[in-house]
Design an enzyme around this catalytic site. Structure first.
Site, PDB file in Angstrom:
ATOM      1  N   SER A  82      31.938  51.739  51.795  1.00  0.00           N
ATOM      2  CA  SER A  82      31.568  53.037  51.236  1.00  0.00           C
ATOM      3  C   SER A  82      32.755  54.011  51.304  1.00  0.00           C
ATOM      4  O   SER A  82      33.824  53.722  50.785  1.00  0.00           O
ATOM      5  CB  SER A  82      30.325  53.575  51.944  1.00  0.00           C
ATOM      6  OG  SER A  82      29.778  54.665  51.246  1.00  0.00           O
ATOM      7  N   ASP A 140      22.751  49.473  44.370  1.00  0.00           N
ATOM      8  CA  ASP A 140      23.270  50.469  45.318  1.00  0.00           C
ATOM      9  C   ASP A 140      22.907  51.881  44.852  1.00  0.00           C
ATOM     10  O   ASP A 140      23.370  52.332  43.807  1.00  0.00           O
ATOM     11  CB  ASP A 140      24.792  50.323  45.414  1.00  0.00           C
ATOM     12  CG  ASP A 140      25.398  51.130  46.546  1.00  0.00           C
ATOM     13  OD1 ASP A 140      24.811  52.163  46.937  1.00  0.00           O
ATOM     14  OD2 ASP A 140      26.469  50.745  47.029  1.00  0.00           O
ATOM     15  N   HIS A 158      22.858  49.732  49.182  1.00  0.00           N
ATOM     16  CA  HIS A 158      24.037  50.224  49.900  1.00  0.00           C
ATOM     17  C   HIS A 158      24.043  49.589  51.287  1.00  0.00           C
ATOM     18  O   HIS A 158      23.775  50.231  52.304  1.00  0.00           O
ATOM     19  CB  HIS A 158      24.001  51.757  49.975  1.00  0.00           C
ATOM     20  CG  HIS A 158      25.318  52.366  50.290  1.00  0.00           C
ATOM     21  ND1 HIS A 158      26.396  52.273  49.452  1.00  0.00           N
ATOM     22  CD2 HIS A 158      25.744  53.088  51.360  1.00  0.00           C
ATOM     23  CE1 HIS A 158      27.427  52.914  49.973  1.00  0.00           C
ATOM     24  NE2 HIS A 158      27.051  53.411  51.141  1.00  0.00           N
TER      25      HIS A 158
END
Length: 163
Positions: free
Chosen positions: A52, A106, A139
């Site tokens: 991320s 995601d 995610h």
């Protein structure tokens, strides 16, 4: 969303925290320099990676580091300050092995941003960039992604056996 640097939006026209990103990258470069000063340690044995926002920082830090690294790993991430990144890149790490993994479900870093980043990276690193998609993955990470990362690490670092 502050952490390593501020994220205002992932939209390509939104403001980006270039100053914060460069400051964080400078810290990563200092850590890399310290690691490389250890006996027997070489930057070409280091893979810089992250997930991320940490992935954004890893990508930017690696691409702007003045010594050749072994590779870049980006998970559920995107290419930061893409409009000006190529003016900041060093030639040392522009074409090193690069694995990018992203789930197509995601909700935090939309798959389309990962895919657009992949296309941009492939434009300057066509031979050593790989983008892997994980169906239904949000995610997060999953076992298949970690197996793919492991296989890539073993290959890039030329390590036989298990990690």
């Amino acid at each position: 969303m502050p952490s390593w640097f501020d994220i205002y939006s992932l939209d390509k026209t939104s403001k980006q925290d270039e100053e914060g990103l460069q400051k964080a990258a400078k810290e990563i470069h200092e850590i890399l320099d310290a690691e490389c000063s250890e006996p027997g340690m070489s930057p070409d044995r280091i893979i810089l990676g992250g997930f991320s926002q940490g992935g954004c920082l890893a990508i930017f830090s690696a691409l702007t580091y003045p010594k050749r690294l072994a590779g870049i790993l980006g998970l559920s991430t995107y290419l930061p300050i893409h409009q000006i990144l190529e003016t900041k890149m060093t030639s040392e790490n522009k074409t090193i092995p690069f694995l990018q993994c992203h789930g197509d479900a995601d909700p935090m870093v939309a798959y389309k941003f990962g895919k657009l980043s992949s296309e941009r990276i492939t434009s300057f690193n066509p031979d050593n960039h790989q983008f892997l998609t994980y169906r239904g993955l949000g995610h997060a990470s999953n076992e298949q992604e970690m197996e793919d990362v492991k296989r890539w690490l073993l290959s890039v670092l030329s390590i036989g056996g298990n990690l």
